[in-house]
Design a protein around this motif. Structure first.
Motif, PDB file in Angstrom:
ATOM      1  N   THR A  11       2.674  23.071   5.090  1.00  0.00           N
ATOM      2  CA  THR A  11       2.149  23.453   3.776  1.00  0.00           C
ATOM      3  C   THR A  11       0.905  22.638   3.415  1.00  0.00           C
ATOM      4  OG1 THR A  11       3.697  21.909   2.691  1.00  0.00           O
ATOM      5  CG2 THR A  11       4.376  24.226   2.892  1.00  0.00           C
ATOM      6  N   SER A  12       0.705  21.484   4.077  1.00  0.00           N
ATOM      7  CA  SER A  12      -0.494  20.689   3.815  1.00  0.00           C
ATOM      8  C   SER A  12      -1.759  21.392   4.298  1.00  0.00           C
ATOM      9  CB  SER A  12      -0.386  19.316   4.485  1.00  0.00           C
ATOM     10  OG  SER A  12      -0.405  19.438   5.900  1.00  0.00           O
ATOM     11  N   SER A  13      -1.604  22.380   5.178  1.00  0.00           N
ATOM     12  CA  SER A  13      -2.771  23.074   5.750  1.00  0.00           C
ATOM     13  C   SER A  13      -3.481  23.979   4.755  1.00  0.00           C
ATOM     14  CB  SER A  13      -2.348  23.897   6.975  1.00  0.00           C
ATOM     15  OG  SER A  13      -1.842  23.072   7.996  1.00  0.00           O
ATOM     16  N   GLU A  24       3.655  31.531   1.214  1.00  0.00           N
ATOM     17  CA  GLU A  24       3.141  32.895   1.173  1.00  0.00           C
ATOM     18  C   GLU A  24       2.148  33.137   2.307  1.00  0.00           C
ATOM     19  OE1 GLU A  24       0.605  36.184   0.430  1.00  0.00           O
ATOM     20  OE2 GLU A  24      -0.093  34.120   0.287  1.00  0.00           O
ATOM     21  N   THR A  25       1.265  32.174   2.527  1.00  0.00           N
ATOM     22  CA  THR A  25       0.258  32.308   3.579  1.00  0.00           C
ATOM     23  C   THR A  25       0.897  32.324   4.954  1.00  0.00           C
ATOM     24  OG1 THR A  25      -1.399  31.194   2.198  1.00  0.00           O
ATOM     25  CG2 THR A  25      -1.809  31.249   4.572  1.00  0.00           C
ATOM     26  N   ALA A  26       1.838  31.418   5.190  1.00  0.00           N
ATOM     27  CA  ALA A  26       2.502  31.353   6.502  1.00  0.00           C
ATOM     28  C   ALA A  26       3.204  32.663   6.825  1.00  0.00           C
ATOM     29  CB  ALA A  26       3.497  30.196   6.524  1.00  0.00           C
ATOM     30  N   ALA A  27       3.900  33.233   5.838  1.00  0.00           N
ATOM     31  CA  ALA A  27       4.634  34.481   6.073  1.00  0.00           C
ATOM     32  C   ALA A  27       3.681  35.638   6.314  1.00  0.00           C
ATOM     33  CB  ALA A  27       5.537  34.774   4.880  1.00  0.00           C
ATOM     34  N   ARG A  28       2.625  35.718   5.512  1.00  0.00           N
ATOM     35  CA  ARG A  28       1.704  36.861   5.612  1.00  0.00           C
ATOM     36  C   ARG A  28       0.877  36.821   6.885  1.00  0.00           C
ATOM     37  NH1 ARG A  28      -3.052  36.955   3.327  1.00  0.00           N
ATOM     38  NH2 ARG A  28      -2.466  35.314   1.857  1.00  0.00           N
ATOM     39  N   LEU A  29       0.524  35.632   7.359  1.00  0.00           N
ATOM     40  CA  LEU A  29      -0.310  35.527   8.561  1.00  0.00           C
ATOM     41  C   LEU A  29       0.494  35.590   9.855  1.00  0.00           C
ATOM     42  CD1 LEU A  29      -2.970  32.826   7.558  1.00  0.00           C
ATOM     43  CD2 LEU A  29      -3.024  35.308   7.258  1.00  0.00           C
ATOM     44  N   GLY A  30       1.811  35.532   9.756  1.00  0.00           N
ATOM     45  CA  GLY A  30       2.630  35.708  10.956  1.00  0.00           C
ATOM     46  C   GLY A  30       3.084  34.429  11.636  1.00  0.00           C
ATOM     47  N   PHE A  31       3.055  33.305  10.931  1.00  0.00           N
ATOM     48  CA  PHE A  31       3.620  32.082  11.495  1.00  0.00           C
ATOM     49  C   PHE A  31       5.140  32.230  11.586  1.00  0.00           C
ATOM     50  CE2 PHE A  31      -0.498  30.523  10.199  1.00  0.00           C
ATOM     51  CZ  PHE A  31      -0.795  29.516  11.104  1.00  0.00           C
ATOM     52  N   ASP A  32       5.742  31.453  12.477  1.00  0.00           N
ATOM     53  CA  ASP A  32       7.180  31.571  12.713  1.00  0.00           C
ATOM     54  C   ASP A  32       8.011  30.776  11.714  1.00  0.00           C
ATOM     55  OD1 ASP A  32       7.009  33.203  15.098  1.00  0.00           O
ATOM     56  OD2 ASP A  32       6.240  31.420  16.114  1.00  0.00           O
ATOM     57  N   GLY A  33       7.403  29.817  11.036  1.00  0.00           N
ATOM     58  CA  GLY A  33       8.152  28.989  10.110  1.00  0.00           C
ATOM     59  C   GLY A  33       7.213  28.120   9.309  1.00  0.00           C
ATOM     60  N   VAL A  34       7.803  27.210   8.534  1.00  0.00           N
ATOM     61  CA  VAL A  34       7.053  26.343   7.634  1.00  0.00           C
ATOM     62  C   VAL A  34       7.560  24.908   7.772  1.00  0.00           C
ATOM     63  CG1 VAL A  34       6.711  25.745   5.184  1.00  0.00           C
ATOM     64  CG2 VAL A  34       6.491  28.122   5.934  1.00  0.00           C
ATOM     65  N   GLU A  35       6.617  23.949   7.755  1.00  0.00           N
ATOM     66  CA  GLU A  35       6.962  22.541   7.560  1.00  0.00           C
ATOM     67  C   GLU A  35       6.586  22.173   6.138  1.00  0.00           C
ATOM     68  OE1 GLU A  35       6.443  19.345  10.517  1.00  0.00           O
ATOM     69  OE2 GLU A  35       5.013  18.452   9.094  1.00  0.00           O
ATOM     70  N   VAL A  36       7.545  21.672   5.384  1.00  0.00           N
ATOM     71  CA  VAL A  36       7.285  21.279   4.006  1.00  0.00           C
ATOM     72  C   VAL A  36       6.754  19.847   3.982  1.00  0.00           C
ATOM     73  CG1 VAL A  36       8.287  20.839   1.737  1.00  0.00           C
ATOM     74  CG2 VAL A  36       9.053  22.812   3.080  1.00  0.00           C
ATOM     75  N   MET A  37       5.527  19.688   3.506  1.00  0.00           N
ATOM     76  CA  MET A  37       4.967  18.362   3.273  1.00  0.00           C
ATOM     77  C   MET A  37       5.374  17.944   1.861  1.00  0.00           C
ATOM     78  SD  MET A  37       3.112  15.662   3.990  1.00  0.00           S
ATOM     79  CE  MET A  37       1.922  15.935   5.314  1.00  0.00           C
ATOM     80  N   VAL A  38       6.314  17.032   1.784  1.00  0.00           N
ATOM     81  CA  VAL A  38       6.755  16.561   0.474  1.00  0.00           C
ATOM     82  C   VAL A  38       5.654  15.679  -0.102  1.00  0.00           C
ATOM     83  CG1 VAL A  38       8.507  15.283  -0.802  1.00  0.00           C
ATOM     84  CG2 VAL A  38       9.171  16.643   1.199  1.00  0.00           C
ATOM     85  N   GLY A  39       5.090  16.111  -1.251  1.00  0.00           N
ATOM     86  CA  GLY A  39       3.942  15.395  -1.785  1.00  0.00           C
ATOM     87  C   GLY A  39       3.909  15.399  -3.292  1.00  0.00           C
ATOM     88  N   ILE A  40       2.694  15.348  -3.834  1.00  0.00           N
ATOM     89  CA  ILE A  40       2.536  15.235  -5.276  1.00  0.00           C
ATOM     90  C   ILE A  40       2.712  16.568  -5.986  1.00  0.00           C
ATOM     91  CG2 ILE A  40       1.102  13.163  -5.171  1.00  0.00           C
ATOM     92  CD1 ILE A  40      -1.353  14.915  -5.382  1.00  0.00           C
ATOM     93  N   ASP A  41       2.706  17.667  -5.251  1.00  0.00           N
ATOM     94  CA  ASP A  41       3.047  18.971  -5.808  1.00  0.00           C
ATOM     95  C   ASP A  41       4.551  18.956  -6.102  1.00  0.00           C
ATOM     96  OD1 ASP A  41       3.740  21.608  -6.243  1.00  0.00           O
ATOM     97  OD2 ASP A  41       2.849  22.389  -4.410  1.00  0.00           O
ATOM     98  N   ASP A  42       4.932  19.102  -7.379  1.00  0.00           N
ATOM     99  CA  ASP A  42       6.336  18.975  -7.772  1.00  0.00           C
ATOM    100  C   ASP A  42       7.250  19.924  -7.004  1.00  0.00           C
ATOM    101  OD1 ASP A  42       5.692  17.010  -9.574  1.00  0.00           O
ATOM    102  OD2 ASP A  42       5.699  18.324 -11.329  1.00  0.00           O
ATOM    103  N   VAL A  43       6.761  21.119  -6.692  1.00  0.00           N
ATOM    104  CA  VAL A  43       7.585  22.099  -5.985  1.00  0.00           C
ATOM    105  C   VAL A  43       8.007  21.573  -4.619  1.00  0.00           C
ATOM    106  CG1 VAL A  43       7.566  24.384  -4.900  1.00  0.00           C
ATOM    107  CG2 VAL A  43       6.661  24.086  -7.213  1.00  0.00           C
TER     108      VAL A  43
END
Length: 261
Positions: A11-13, A24-43
Motif C-alpha cells: 500500500t506504500s506504493s 482499490e488500485t491493487a485489485a483493479r490492476l490485477g495484483f494477486d494480493g496486498v501488503e499493508v504498510m502500517v503507518g500514519i494513515d489511521d486506516v
C-alpha cells in the motif's frame, strides 16, 4: 510445474494516496494480493478496516509491514515489542502469512539487545513468520553511519526468515542475487523494486535502476522459494493517477515476466 509466484502490491506504493486507494488500485490492476504498510494513515492501523477492505475488493492481504519507520514511531504506542505483537495480531486476523520488520535503530538499545532472540520468540508464540528486512548504512557524502543494531545486514544474524528489498541492497552496494544464494531457505519474502546505487533509498520501478532485477527474479523462480513477492516502489513523482497506475502496471508486468519459470 510449480504454481506461479504471486505478485502483490504494498500500500506504500500509492503514497501519498491512502491505504484504501492501495487496495482499490491493487485489485483493479490485477495484483494477486496486498501488503499493508502500517503507518500514519489511521486506516492502515485499524485491523477491522483493512479486513473490510480486503473483503470488499476481494483481494487477500499477504503480509503486514510493522510500523518501524521514523515517521511511525508513535503508531500503536511507543513500545517496539508491542508494535510487533499488534502486527502479528493483524496478520493472524486478516490471514496474512508474514510480518515484515526492520532491525532496531541503534538508539533503541534495550530493544536491539534482545532483538534476534525476541524475533524467534515471537514466531514461536504467534505461529507466524517474522521476516527481518535488509537495510543499509546511512551515508552523507563520504561519511557512513551505522544506524541499525545489531546490524543492517540480516545475513550476518541468526534470523530464521528474511525479507530482501532490492532498493535497500542497491543503497548498501550489495548484489541481491548473491544475497539470495547466501540466505538459501531463510529468504522468506521479497520487496521487488530497484535502485541506482545512490545513498538515497530510491525504490525505483524494477528495471529502471542498476540492480540485476531480471537475474534475481530468474534465480528466485528457479529456486525453492515459495514466499511472497511484493512490489514496493515510489510513485510520488507521478504527475497524476494515470501515470502512477502506468508505473505500477510496468512493475507488475516486469516482475511476472521475469519470475516465471
Amino acid at each position: 510445474m510449480p504454481a506461479p509466484l504471486r505478485v502483490s502490491l504494498s500500500t506504500s506504493s500509492v503514497y501519498p494516496g491512502s491505504t484504501s486507494s492501495g487496495f482499490e488500485t491493487a485489485a483493479r490492476l490485477g495484483f494477486d494480493g496486498v501488503e499493508v504498510m502500517v503507518g500514519i494513515d489511521d486506516v492502515s492501523a485499524d485491523i477491522t478496516a483493512v479486513k473490510a477492505l480486503s473483503g470488499f475488493h476481494e483481494i487477500p492481504i499477504v503480509s503486514v509491514h510493522a510500523p518501524c519507520l521514523l515517521v511511525t514511531q508513535r503508531v500503536w504506542g511507543s513500545d517496539p515489542w508491542g508494535k510487533l505483537h499488534r502486527s502479528a495480531e493483524m496478520a493472524l486476523e486478516v490471514g496474512a502469512s508474514v510480518v515484515v520488520v526492520h532491525p532496531p535503530f541503534r538508539w533503541q538499545r534495550d530493544y536491539a539487545r534482545t532483538f534476534v532472540d525476541g524475533i524467534a520468540e515471537l514466531e514461536t508464540r504467534h505461529g507466524i513468520t517474522f521476516a527481518v528486512e535488509n537495510m543499509y548504512p546511512w551515508r552523507t557524502g563520504k561519511r557512513e553511519f551505522q544506524a541499525y543494531a545489531p546490524g543492517w545486514d540480516p545475513i550476518e544474524q541468526d534470523y530464521a526468515h528474511v525479507t530482501l528489498d532490492l532498493s535497500h541492497s542497491s543503497t548498501a552496494g550489495g548484489d541481491p542475487v548473491e544475497m539470495a544464494a547466501d540466505l538459501g531457505p531463510r529468504l522468506a519474502h521479497i520487496h521487488m523494486t530497484d535502485g541506482s546505487g545512490s545513498a538515497k533509498d530510491e525504490h525505483l520501478i524494477p528495471g529502471r535502476g542498476t540492480q540485476p532485477c531480471k537475474e534475481f527474479l530468474a534465480a528466485v523462480a528457479a529456486s525453492d522459494f515459495a514466499g511472497e513477492i511484493v512490489v514496493e516502489v515510489n510513485t510520488r513523482k507521478a504527475k497524476d493517477q494515470a501515470e502512477r497506475e502506468s508505473e505500477l502496471l510496468e512493475a507488475l508486468a516486469f516482475t511476472r515476466l521475469h519470475a516465471s519459470v
